[in-house]
Design a protein around this motif. Sequence first.
Motif, short mmCIF file in Angstrom:
data_model
loop_
_atom_site.label_atom_id
_atom_site.label_comp_id
_atom_site.label_asym_id
_atom_site.label_seq_id
_atom_site.Cartn_x
_atom_site.Cartn_y
_atom_site.Cartn_z
N THR A 20 0.95 -1.20 0.04
CA THR A 20 -0.04 0.03 0.08
C THR A 20 0.88 1.36 0.19
O THR A 20 1.77 1.26 0.78
CB THR A 20 -0.77 0.15 1.24
OG1 THR A 20 -1.34 -1.18 1.27
CG2 THR A 20 -1.77 1.23 1.22
N ILE A 21 0.39 2.24 -0.95
CA ILE A 21 1.39 3.46 -0.97
C ILE A 21 0.38 4.56 -0.49
O ILE A 21 -0.59 4.73 -0.92
CB ILE A 21 1.81 3.46 -2.26
CG1 ILE A 21 2.89 2.80 -2.73
CG2 ILE A 21 2.40 5.13 -2.58
CD1 ILE A 21 2.61 1.57 -3.21
N ALA A 22 0.68 5.32 0.50
CA ALA A 22 -0.17 6.16 1.01
C ALA A 22 0.01 7.61 0.29
O ALA A 22 1.05 7.83 -0.40
CB ALA A 22 0.34 6.37 2.62
N GLY A 23 -0.83 8.43 0.61
CA GLY A 23 -0.79 9.84 0.05
C GLY A 23 -1.71 10.00 -1.15
O GLY A 23 -2.45 9.23 -1.64
N ALA A 24 -1.76 11.21 -1.75
CA ALA A 24 -2.66 11.54 -2.85
C ALA A 24 -2.39 10.72 -3.95
O ALA A 24 -3.28 10.39 -4.72
CB ALA A 24 -2.44 13.07 -3.26
N ALA A 25 -1.17 10.45 -4.46
CA ALA A 25 -0.75 9.80 -5.49
C ALA A 25 -0.76 8.11 -5.13
O ALA A 25 -0.18 7.67 -5.93
CB ALA A 25 0.48 10.09 -6.19
N GLY A 26 -1.29 7.77 -4.23
CA GLY A 26 -1.19 6.46 -3.68
C GLY A 26 -2.19 5.35 -4.23
O GLY A 26 -2.72 5.79 -5.28
N GLY A 27 -2.03 4.31 -3.85
CA GLY A 27 -2.77 3.19 -4.16
C GLY A 27 -2.22 1.92 -3.62
O GLY A 27 -1.51 1.80 -2.54
N ILE A 28 -2.03 0.97 -4.52
CA ILE A 28 -1.50 -0.23 -4.32
C ILE A 28 -0.83 -0.73 -5.34
O ILE A 28 -0.92 -0.29 -6.40
CB ILE A 28 -2.65 -1.45 -3.98
CG1 ILE A 28 -3.65 -1.78 -4.97
CG2 ILE A 28 -3.19 -1.11 -2.60
CD1 ILE A 28 -4.25 -2.90 -5.08
N LYS A 29 0.40 -1.56 -5.11
CA LYS A 29 1.24 -2.00 -6.03
C LYS A 29 1.41 -3.57 -5.70
O LYS A 29 1.66 -4.05 -4.72
CB LYS A 29 2.37 -1.40 -6.62
CG LYS A 29 3.58 -1.12 -5.41
CD LYS A 29 4.73 -0.39 -6.15
CE LYS A 29 5.73 -0.52 -5.00
NZ LYS A 29 6.77 0.17 -5.33
N TYR A 30 1.64 -4.15 -6.70
CA TYR A 30 1.83 -5.48 -6.74
C TYR A 30 3.38 -5.97 -7.02
O TYR A 30 3.93 -5.62 -7.96
CB TYR A 30 1.20 -6.43 -7.75
CG TYR A 30 1.44 -8.11 -7.93
CD1 TYR A 30 1.41 -8.91 -7.13
CD2 TYR A 30 2.09 -8.28 -9.62
CE1 TYR A 30 1.72 -10.37 -7.17
CE2 TYR A 30 2.45 -9.53 -9.44
CZ TYR A 30 2.34 -10.56 -8.48
OH TYR A 30 2.75 -11.86 -8.71
N ILE A 31 4.14 -6.76 -6.36
CA ILE A 31 5.38 -7.02 -6.40
C ILE A 31 5.35 -8.98 -6.62
O ILE A 31 4.95 -9.35 -5.68
CB ILE A 31 6.38 -6.91 -5.14
CG1 ILE A 31 5.98 -5.42 -4.49
CG2 ILE A 31 7.74 -7.03 -5.22
CD1 ILE A 31 6.88 -4.40 -5.27
N PRO A 32 5.79 -8.98 -7.94
CA PRO A 32 5.84 -10.65 -8.16
C PRO A 32 6.70 -11.32 -7.31
O PRO A 32 7.95 -10.79 -6.92
CB PRO A 32 6.57 -10.58 -9.61
CG PRO A 32 6.01 -9.11 -10.08
CD PRO A 32 6.18 -8.36 -9.01
N GLY A 33 6.42 -12.50 -6.93
CA GLY A 33 7.12 -13.18 -6.17
C GLY A 33 6.88 -14.69 -6.64
O GLY A 33 6.14 -15.11 -7.52
N ILE A 34 7.86 -15.50 -6.10
CA ILE A 34 7.92 -16.80 -6.36
C ILE A 34 8.01 -17.87 -5.05
O ILE A 34 9.02 -17.21 -4.52
CB ILE A 34 9.00 -17.23 -7.54
CG1 ILE A 34 8.94 -18.79 -7.84
CG2 ILE A 34 10.24 -17.00 -7.25
CD1 ILE A 34 9.33 -19.15 -9.30
N GLU A 35 7.58 -18.70 -4.68
CA GLU A 35 7.62 -19.26 -3.34
C GLU A 35 8.97 -20.00 -3.61
O GLU A 35 9.65 -20.50 -4.37
CB GLU A 35 6.53 -20.43 -3.11
CG GLU A 35 5.91 -21.04 -4.38
CD GLU A 35 5.50 -22.61 -3.86
OE1 GLU A 35 5.56 -22.98 -2.77
OE2 GLU A 35 5.09 -23.30 -4.99
#
Lengths: 271, 271
Positions: A62-77
């Motif tokens: 989660t990115i806070a602030g006016a230009a905020g939102g969410i972003k996905y960081i790819p991962g692999i188990e």
Amino acid sequence: MEKLSRNSRVVAITKILTENPNKVIGLNRFSDLLNAAKSTISEDIVIVREILEKLEMGKVETIAGAAGGIKYIPGIENESRRKFAEDICEMLKDESRIVPGNFIYMTDLMYNPQIISKAGVILSSVFYNKEVDYVVTVETKGIPLAYEVARNLGIPLVIIRRDNKVTEGSTVTINYVSGTSGRIQQMSLSKKSMKAKSKCIFIDDFLRGGGTAQGIKDLLKEFESELVGIGVLVDNIGVTQKRVDDYISIVDLRHLGESKDLEVRPSNLIK
Amino acid sequence: MEKLSRNSRVVAITKILTENPNKVIGLNRFSDLLNAAKSTISEDIVIVREILEKLEMGKVETIAGAAGGIKYIPGIENESRRKFAEDICEMLKDESRIVPGNFIYMTDLMYNPQIISKAGVILSSVFYNKEVDYVVTVETKGIPLAYEVARNLGIPLVIIRRDNKVTEGSTVTINYVSGTSGRIQQMSLSKKSMKAKSKCIFIDDFLRGGGTAQGIKDLLKEFESELVGIGVLVDNIGVTQKRVDDYISIVDLRHLGESKDLEVRPSNLIK
């Protein structure tokens, strides 16, 4: 659009996130597309985040602030990661890969999307926190892997050419000593390809003596830019005197002289 | 693993499907990973399928039989598709793209994952029913797009080189007349790179006279293989006499002689 169920919304959110790795997406976009209040979307996102983390399939930040939102960081188990590196080792041990001149044929691996997409997730995971502007590679074999890393980091790819092309406009060209051939070679990059003062990482198939990586460092200086990381699929650890020291690999290989014996094992990056 | 809620299961199923386009995945894999009965997974899949189709984000097909399962076919909604093609047209109209020799600089578009991933979905959508074995391209600019198409189709990429490389083993080389330079050029392909009797599609950045495509047809004959389709980002429709006729493009461009005027519009593929 009519109201959707939570089940449907989390499917759509997962789809959009995984297609836009490392990009901040405002909750409004989901809210508009799915016809739901932002508070409802926030609850949906908690569900998506929790299951992706539980299955080690990536993170949702989660990115806070006016230009905020969410972003996905790819991962692999971790287990898939280890199995992947071990599978690559097995494939490389195949004797029929040794081609005249004592090189190892690995083009089939480098051009196989199933392999390269996983390798891309593993390598990019090291660079999420580094504020990288471009992924750089030299034509040709490392391009799909470099592209995957760029896609995961949400940044453009830059491909250095070995010769000038009419379609590239003005270029900057440097000479460097290739580790493979021991000969002086050229690298060219279009002046339009990069903003000044950029931070770049170099992604390639194979690291031998590091001559190419050193050449890229020199070329980037011409663009007032900087190399901040190096990642390769295979590190030839048989070559101990390298011109670069700060790099990561997925597998380490030692090719025993003129014989066909190979030692190959997952790198330190793979736990 | 403990039992997961339906919300969590559909997230995981969506993630796995979108990461494995055009690959048949048996229900057992989901059943094992998510600790749920196959009947439960089947119900989950109905939810995933319905919302992806409703939002025009792709299709989930069921393959019956012992080796059956489901597979995901990437899609992009018609409105995004049209907007995407129109955006490309706008970008190409920028006069600063004309470089000496009257070529259009489009390397930045071809190396931008946000652009190329969408273009890859649009082009691959034409080839899902064609049983293609390989996506073929010639180095260098078309490689990221060809890679995206290969990833969406779940098949390997083959990159034809302009010269022989020591790391490729034995190669087959042919001569062809380049449309760009009007000169005789070479194409080389490693003998290891393709099985005989393969069906291939050729993906590239730009189609001018079709000389490269004709060269690829000839080279594939040496591998007892066949070119069954061609897809490019930009078709130069100003060149009316082409050596190939069966191809698709995303945008059509007419470059008006020595002036900087460009006519550029979405192709017939874009509704």
